[in-house]
Design a protein around this motif. Structure first.
Motif, short mmCIF file in Angstrom:
data_model
loop_
_atom_site.label_atom_id
_atom_site.label_comp_id
_atom_site.label_asym_id
_atom_site.label_seq_id
_atom_site.Cartn_x
_atom_site.Cartn_y
_atom_site.Cartn_z
N ARG A 1 4.87 -4.56 112.06
CA ARG A 1 3.72 -5.43 111.87
C ARG A 1 3.86 -5.84 110.43
O ARG A 1 3.63 -5.03 109.63
CB ARG A 1 2.27 -5.08 112.12
CG ARG A 1 1.77 -5.46 113.39
CD ARG A 1 0.41 -5.48 113.72
NE ARG A 1 0.39 -5.30 115.21
CZ ARG A 1 -0.95 -4.74 115.72
NH1 ARG A 1 -1.82 -4.56 114.92
NH2 ARG A 1 -0.84 -4.77 116.88
N VAL B 1 1.20 -6.57 108.02
CA VAL B 1 -0.36 -6.66 108.10
C VAL B 1 -0.79 -7.83 106.85
O VAL B 1 -0.39 -7.70 105.90
CB VAL B 1 -1.06 -5.47 108.00
CG1 VAL B 1 -2.56 -5.53 107.70
CG2 VAL B 1 -0.86 -4.57 109.01
N GLY B 2 -1.81 -8.51 107.44
CA GLY B 2 -2.31 -9.68 106.62
C GLY B 2 -1.56 -11.08 106.47
O GLY B 2 -1.97 -11.88 105.53
N LYS B 3 -0.38 -10.98 107.16
CA LYS B 3 0.61 -12.26 107.10
C LYS B 3 0.44 -12.87 108.49
O LYS B 3 0.48 -12.26 109.43
CB LYS B 3 1.98 -11.82 106.49
CG LYS B 3 2.06 -11.32 105.28
CD LYS B 3 1.74 -12.43 104.17
CE LYS B 3 2.31 -11.96 102.86
NZ LYS B 3 1.45 -11.35 102.34
N VAL C 1 -3.20 -14.60 106.44
CA VAL C 1 -3.98 -14.47 107.86
C VAL C 1 -5.17 -15.15 107.75
O VAL C 1 -5.56 -15.71 108.85
CB VAL C 1 -3.92 -12.75 108.32
CG1 VAL C 1 -5.05 -12.45 107.32
CG2 VAL C 1 -4.37 -12.98 109.86
N LYS D 1 -8.17 -4.28 107.97
CA LYS D 1 -6.76 -5.05 107.64
C LYS D 1 -5.77 -4.44 108.94
O LYS D 1 -5.18 -3.38 108.39
CB LYS D 1 -6.34 -4.49 106.20
CG LYS D 1 -7.13 -4.66 105.20
CD LYS D 1 -6.65 -5.96 104.34
CE LYS D 1 -7.46 -6.20 103.11
NZ LYS D 1 -7.79 -7.80 103.12
N PHE D 2 -5.86 -4.85 109.89
CA PHE D 2 -4.76 -4.91 111.10
C PHE D 2 -4.20 -6.07 111.62
O PHE D 2 -3.73 -5.91 112.36
CB PHE D 2 -5.22 -3.85 111.87
CG PHE D 2 -6.57 -4.19 112.91
CD1 PHE D 2 -6.38 -4.77 113.87
CD2 PHE D 2 -7.60 -3.40 112.30
CE1 PHE D 2 -7.25 -5.20 114.33
CE2 PHE D 2 -8.91 -3.81 112.90
CZ PHE D 2 -8.79 -4.68 114.12
N CYS D 3 -4.97 -7.07 111.04
CA CYS D 3 -4.59 -8.69 111.63
C CYS D 3 -3.19 -9.19 111.20
O CYS D 3 -2.93 -8.93 110.04
CB CYS D 3 -5.66 -9.40 111.21
SG CYS D 3 -5.65 -11.09 112.15
N THR D 4 -2.72 -9.90 112.21
CA THR D 4 -1.67 -10.74 111.80
C THR D 4 -1.89 -12.04 112.49
O THR D 4 -2.72 -12.09 113.13
CB THR D 4 -0.08 -10.25 112.31
OG1 THR D 4 -0.30 -10.13 113.69
CG2 THR D 4 0.15 -8.83 111.72
N TYR E 1 -5.53 -4.61 119.68
CA TYR E 1 -5.01 -5.10 118.40
C TYR E 1 -4.67 -3.82 117.47
O TYR E 1 -3.76 -3.98 116.74
CB TYR E 1 -5.20 -6.31 117.91
CG TYR E 1 -4.46 -7.05 117.42
CD1 TYR E 1 -3.79 -8.33 118.48
CD2 TYR E 1 -4.18 -7.11 116.12
CE1 TYR E 1 -3.01 -8.93 117.91
CE2 TYR E 1 -3.05 -7.99 115.41
CZ TYR E 1 -2.67 -9.15 116.48
OH TYR E 1 -1.70 -9.76 115.96
#
Lengths: 169, 469
Positions: free
Chosen positions: A165, A167-169, B31, B101-104, B147
């Motif tokens: 991953r 992350v943040g993109k 994101v 912060k673990f989102c894509t 997630y």
């Protein structure tokens, strides 16, 4: 008469394979018994003259998908001491059987009400590629189309859950 | 042309999902932008759905799709609720993922795919289509639940949900197969014709419907299939929990209502069964909720109770002239309250969701009076205090039960509603009647805060709408 005997043989094998999948401790044995279930299901399809489904079941499910699963298990190289210790598994199995008894009783009662119908010979074209294709793309177009959405979600989801991953993109 | 326009909201969301999926490959895109893009698509779909309107039952692309999809006023209302849930959840996510912060970008793509499945589910008029739509929705939700790969509770939640969901899916296919064996078709129209021709009730059909009900009870967390819901809602991140609790429930109840309103004979056969499930769901849910000290778990359990109220509405429907207005209204009323609660949890929870218990919110009213007031409004709406949306929703359900002759059910509904005050007011007391021990600082973008206050307005707007109009 002969086909009836085959039906019982395939059904028993299918159920035994499914039981083995659940009850064997080692994943490899579970996978192999799933192969037994898949092949006996193919036999049941052939008894119903569903030619295309019979072939697909053997090539895709019993062949391709199962060898993929077995390859993965082989890569993981699972030994006996890698398996979790399940002390109460027989208690849980017994509990599960007790819960399932009313459901099975219910199903058997329903199956008992199905009127016995004499086997009839279907037309020679039944179950072939052309006939299945016509049914699939004329009558069942919508389910066929939305399955593509389902596969897309599965694909993206597998990448998200297992992949690397940013992350943040 | 009309067919295409009716399908347009679904196409818009599907196109948005695919666009976001492709954009996820680009390095440059943040994101946060993904959240905004998805909001644009949800907003557009909502607007189109509102403009297109519903009308009476209308089969979409009858020749091509073979009568498997249909819109109506009810499916339109459910669609509006679902798009609204998607929109406000994206707003909450925008703030939530600024801190956690673990989102894509794929997160928003999967969420939109699952909305596609939900909208298909509200329009499905055939069991195989409904099954595939159910699985599109569920698969998307499983992935959203799991997630956060670093948190153990999320992993536990996805495993439990995936296993039990697969179990429910198996029951659904089993039921569809039995119904096909009995009625010779999986289309709702053909099944209702078969029931009209065979009013005595055929065992295959009864068995098939029973298995389909089991699958639906799993999805809406009705008694006795409610045990998973507390752990799964607790394990998922706050905005996802809000999305599951509202949009998923709206979609599955739309399918349930369409299915059970097949014919009045079919509905009549199942009234007693649904009566007991509704009663046990309400009181079982209350019992679970009273014991919780974690707010997400309490809201999960209260979601079970709300499923019970919706089941009352299903018992009371008139299958001959089914409009679904009571169910649609309650779904909207429940959705704004719950979404608002989870939006507030998203920005007040802090990093790693460190504030989740009743005790963590002690004295919130002293430090952040507006947030505490908003949460109070949502809780009062869920408890059913006038003039909120929740009160009007419950009012309609109770009156529909009385006019259908289900007096016992109406009384039990009111009793359960009074019982539920216990755990809703507990949070209000802990916010207002204690001194603050911390400063409730929040970082990140303010979109979740904005959505909370917009939803407060909606709680009153939906509550007053039937009076004003």
């Amino acid at each position: 008469m002969f086909s009836e005997g085959l039906f019982y043989a395939f059904s028993v094998l299918a159920v035994l394979g499914a039981l083995g999948l659940v009850l064997f401790r080692h994943p490899m044995r579970g996978a192999m018994s799933l192969v037994v279930t898949m092949i006996s299901l193919a036999g049941l399809y052939s008894l119903l003259s569903a030619k295309l489904i019979f072939v697909l079941q053997l090539i895709v499910y019993a062949g391709a998908i199962m060898s993929l699963i077995i390859f993965i298990i082989m890569f993981l190289n699972i030994q006996d001491n890698d398996l979790p210790v399940e002390e109460k598994r027989f208690a849980y199995t017994a509990g599960g059987i007790v819960v399932l008894i009313p459901v099975v009783y219910f199903l058997i009662k329903i199956a008992g009400t199905i009127p016995g119908v004499e086997a009839t010979i279907v037309g020679s074209g039944f179950g072939g590629i052309k006939e299945v294709g016509l049914v699939l793309f004329q009558d069942w177009l919508l389910p066929f189309e939305i399955v593509s959405l389902l596969l897309l979600v599965t694909l993206v989801g597998a990448v998200v859950l297992a992949g690397k991953r940013r992350v943040g993109k | 042309m009309q067919d295409f326009v009716s399908l347009l909201p679904l196409i818009v969301v599907g196109a948005g999902a695919i666009l976001l999926m492709l954009l996820a490959a680009f390095e440059k895109l943040e994101v946060e932008t993904g959240a905004l893009i998805s909001m644009v698509f949800y907003g557009a779909a909502f607007f189109i759905q509102l403009v297109v309107g519903g009308g009476p039952q209308d089969v979409i692309f009858d020749k091509i799709f073979n009568g498997m999809l249909a819109t109506s006023n009810f499916s339109m209302a459910a669609g509006l609720v679902i798009f609204g849930c998607g929109f406000f959840t994206s707003m909450s996510c925008h703030s939530y993922f600024g801190v956690n912060k673990f989102c894509t970008l794929d997160f928003y793509a999967i969420k939109m795919f699952s909305v596609c499945g939900m909208v298909l589910l509200t329009m499905a008029q055939e069991l195989v289509t409904a099954f595939i739509a159910l699985e599109i929705m569920s698969l998307g939700i499983y992935i959203l639940v799991g997630y956060d790969r670093t948190r153990l509770t999320a992993t536990e939640a996805i495993l439990k949900y995936l296993m039990l969901g697969a179990f429910a899916g198996a029951f659904f296919t089993m039921g569809a197969a039995l119904i096909y064996g009995g009625a010779g078709s999986t289309k709702f129209v053909a099944i209702s014709q078969f029931i009209a021709a065979n009013p005595a009730g055929q065992p295959l059909l009864i068995g098939g419907a029973f298995f389909i009900f089991i699958a639906i009870f799993f999805k809406i967390a009705a008694f006795p299939f409610h045990a998973w819901v507390v752990d799964v809602y607790d394990g998922a991140s706050a905005p996802v929990t809000g999305f599951m609790a509202t949009a998923l429930k709206a979609a599955v109840f739309a399918l349930f209502a369409n299915f059970i309103a097949l014919s009045s004979g079919f509905h009549g056969q199942w009234i007693d069964f649904l009566f007991w499930v509704a009663v046990l769901t309400m009181f079982g849910g209350n019992l679970v909720a009273i014991g919780q000290s974690n707010i997400k778990r309490m809201l999960a359990a209260s979601g079970i109770v709300h499923s019970g109220y919706l089941l009352i509405a299903l018992v009371a429907i008139n299958a001959e002239q089914f409009t679904g207005s009571v169910i649609g209204y309650y779904l909207a009323a429940y959705a704004v309250g719950t979404l608002g609660m989870f939006a507030a949890m998203s920005y007040l929870g802090g990093s790693g969701e460190k504030r989740v218990n009743f005790d963590d919110f002690k004295g919130l009213a002293k430090v952040r009076p507006y947030s505490a007031a908003a949460i109070t409004v949502f809780l009062l709406s869920m408890a059913g205090i006038p003039p909120t949306a929740g009160f009007m929703g419950k009012f309609y359900i109770i009156t529909s039960a009385i006019s259908a002759g289900q007096m016992a059910l109406a009384v039990l509904g009111v009793v359960s509603s009074i019982l539920s005050m216990w755990y809703y007011l507990r949070l209000v007391i802990s916010m207002y009647f204690h001194d603050a021990s911390e400063s409730f600082e929040t970082q990140g973008a303010p979109l979740a805060t904005i959505s909370t206050f917009v939803l407060v307005v909606f709680v009153f707007a939906i509550g007053l709408y039937p009076i004003v109009i």
